[in-house]
Design a protein around this motif. Structure first.
Motif, PDB file in Angstrom:
ATOM      1  N   ARG A  69       8.464  65.856  31.508  1.00 44.23           N
ATOM      2  CA  ARG A  69       7.604  64.703  31.226  1.00 44.23           C
ATOM      3  C   ARG A  69       7.804  63.621  32.290  1.00 44.23           C
ATOM      4  O   ARG A  69       8.947  63.374  32.710  1.00 44.23           O
ATOM      5  N   LEU A  70       6.701  63.006  32.688  1.00 42.56           N
ATOM      6  CA  LEU A  70       6.772  61.882  33.631  1.00 42.56           C
ATOM      7  C   LEU A  70       6.561  60.609  32.819  1.00 42.56           C
ATOM      8  O   LEU A  70       5.549  60.475  32.121  1.00 42.56           O
ATOM      9  N   VAL A  71       7.525  59.693  32.907  1.00 37.64           N
ATOM     10  CA  VAL A  71       7.462  58.487  32.076  1.00 37.64           C
ATOM     11  C   VAL A  71       7.367  57.255  32.977  1.00 37.64           C
ATOM     12  O   VAL A  71       8.230  57.023  33.822  1.00 37.64           O
ATOM     13  N   PHE A  72       6.300  56.477  32.781  1.00 38.10           N
ATOM     14  CA  PHE A  72       6.136  55.205  33.496  1.00 38.10           C
ATOM     15  C   PHE A  72       6.571  54.079  32.562  1.00 38.10           C
ATOM     16  O   PHE A  72       6.365  54.172  31.353  1.00 38.10           O
ATOM     17  N   GLY A  73       7.134  53.013  33.130  1.00 37.89           N
ATOM     18  CA  GLY A  73       7.504  51.877  32.287  1.00 37.89           C
ATOM     19  C   GLY A  73       8.241  50.824  33.090  1.00 37.89           C
ATOM     20  O   GLY A  73       8.328  50.916  34.318  1.00 37.89           O
ATOM     21  N   MET A  83      11.294  60.950  36.107  1.00 37.04           N
ATOM     22  CA  MET A  83      11.060  62.380  35.849  1.00 37.04           C
ATOM     23  C   MET A  83      12.061  62.840  34.799  1.00 37.04           C
ATOM     24  O   MET A  83      13.266  62.864  35.072  1.00 37.04           O
ATOM     25  N   GLN A  84      11.564  63.185  33.617  1.00 35.65           N
ATOM     26  CA  GLN A  84      12.436  63.780  32.591  1.00 35.65           C
ATOM     27  C   GLN A  84      12.376  65.278  32.809  1.00 35.65           C
ATOM     28  O   GLN A  84      11.580  65.992  32.205  1.00 35.65           O
ATOM     29  N   GLY A  85      13.205  65.737  33.719  1.00 33.08           N
ATOM     30  CA  GLY A  85      13.171  67.152  34.103  1.00 33.08           C
ATOM     31  C   GLY A  85      12.774  67.296  35.549  1.00 33.08           C
ATOM     32  O   GLY A  85      11.779  66.723  35.990  1.00 33.08           O
ATOM     33  N   ARG A  86      13.606  68.016  36.306  1.00 34.57           N
ATOM     34  CA  ARG A  86      13.298  68.271  37.712  1.00 34.57           C
ATOM     35  C   ARG A  86      13.081  69.769  37.902  1.00 34.57           C
ATOM     36  O   ARG A  86      13.201  70.558  36.976  1.00 34.57           O
TER      37      ARG A  86
END
Ligand SMILES: O=P(O)(O)O[C@H]1O[C@H](CO)[C@@H](O)[C@H]1O
Ligand SMILES: Nc1nc2[nH]cnc2c(=O)[nH]1
Length: 282
Positions: A69-73, A83-86
């Motif tokens: 998952r890509l999380v912006f904030g 990047m939650q996970g590479r």
């Protein structure tokens, strides 16, 4: 050995444009969360998140503990993307796919990349739970030509022969050391050299001894390709390894007959004795 795969500038641009049209955030910092470190992204405020499977052109995470998952904030008022996970080479991704997000971040306007990873320690002073600030790396796959920059060079991203000395920003390293002091956790934090190996198996004892002799402080299966591509396109880089285990450098030569003899050996030998340390840490 080199793959014929190429990713055009337009493909990176399309992914960047898609993301920019789906979030109001304009991140200047990108953070790659290593194994078990995905919760870093949970600290972001006003989140917009996207599953990798919904982002055009993005590879997919296949490793347990990497959410994909890509999380912006916002973090302390600064716009970030996490990047939650590479992606790892050992998952079967090409190195271009492994590093795909980095150039997308560059096109989105990101200026600083923070890489984190889980790593095994080869240094006596680095214990599980410690944090190593990466001061340099040895890119073992890269040394034999497994490098995301192999193939035609796109000058729009960077030069054909980029320098890698100083790729871990000295100013950011000093700043984090200073912050660790102020927070009273400096005993848990030290600088060291990270080595990337291909994985997915962990090291044999002979490999561990070799890495130790070469001056490696911590070893893992990621990070170097991302840092190479980030440095090539002019991002400022900061890297952290969370030490999850000691890498065994000796066979277990103390024969354990029963618990009593094991514990008495531990109690009666010095804690600095290598055989005992290995037993305790292995
Ligand atoms: O480097 P990250 O993604 O943190 O993961 C590390 O942890 C995994 C092994 O447990 C390997 O993938 C190693 O590289
Ligand atoms: N290669 C390697 N990667 C790791 N990631 C976390 N621990 C280790 C380790 O001991 N070796």
């Amino acid at each position: 050995m080199h793959s014929k795969e190429q990713i055009s500038h337009d493909e990176y641009q399309k992914t960047s444009d898609w993301l920019m049209s789906h979030t109001k955030h304009r991140p200047i910092v990108a953070i790659i969360c290593g194994s078990g470190l995905g919760m870093l992204a949970d600290t972001l405020k006003c989140q917009d998140s996207f599953d990798y499977s919904d982002i055009p052109g993005f590879p997919q995470s296949t490793v347990q503990g990497h959410a994909g998952r890509l999380v912006f904030g916002e973090l302390k008022g600064k716009s970030c993307v996490c990047m939650q996970g590479r992606f790892h080479m050992y998952e079967g991704h090409s190195l271009l796919k492994t590093t795909f997000p980095i150039r997308v971040f560059k096109l989105m306007g990101v200026e600083t990349l923070i890489v984190t990873n889980a790593a095994g320690s080869l240094a006596d002073g680095l214990r599980p739970g410690d944090i190593m600030i990466i001061k340099d790396h040895i890119n073992f796959p890269g040394l034999v030509g497994l490098n995301p920059l192999c193939g035609p060079n796109d000058e729009k991203f960077g030069p054909r022969f980029p320098a890698m000395s100083g790729c871990y920003d000295k100013g950011l390293r000093s700043l984090v050391m200073e912050l660790a002091k102020q927070m009273g956790v400096s005993s848990l934090v030290q600088e060291g050299v990270y080595a990337m190996v291909g994985g997915p198996n962990f090291e044999t004892i002979a490999e561990a001894k070799l890495l130790h002799r070469l001056g490696v402080d911590a070893v893992g299966m990621s990070t170097a390709p991302e840092v190479v591509v980030a440095t090539h396109c002019g991002l400022r880089v900061f890297g952290l390894s969370l030490i999850t285990n000691k890498v065994r450098q000796q066979s277990q030569i103390l024969i354990v007959n029963n618990h009593n003899s094991y514990f008495s050996a531990l109690f009666h030998k010095s804690v600095t004795n290598k055989e005992c340390s290995n037993l305790r840490n292995g």
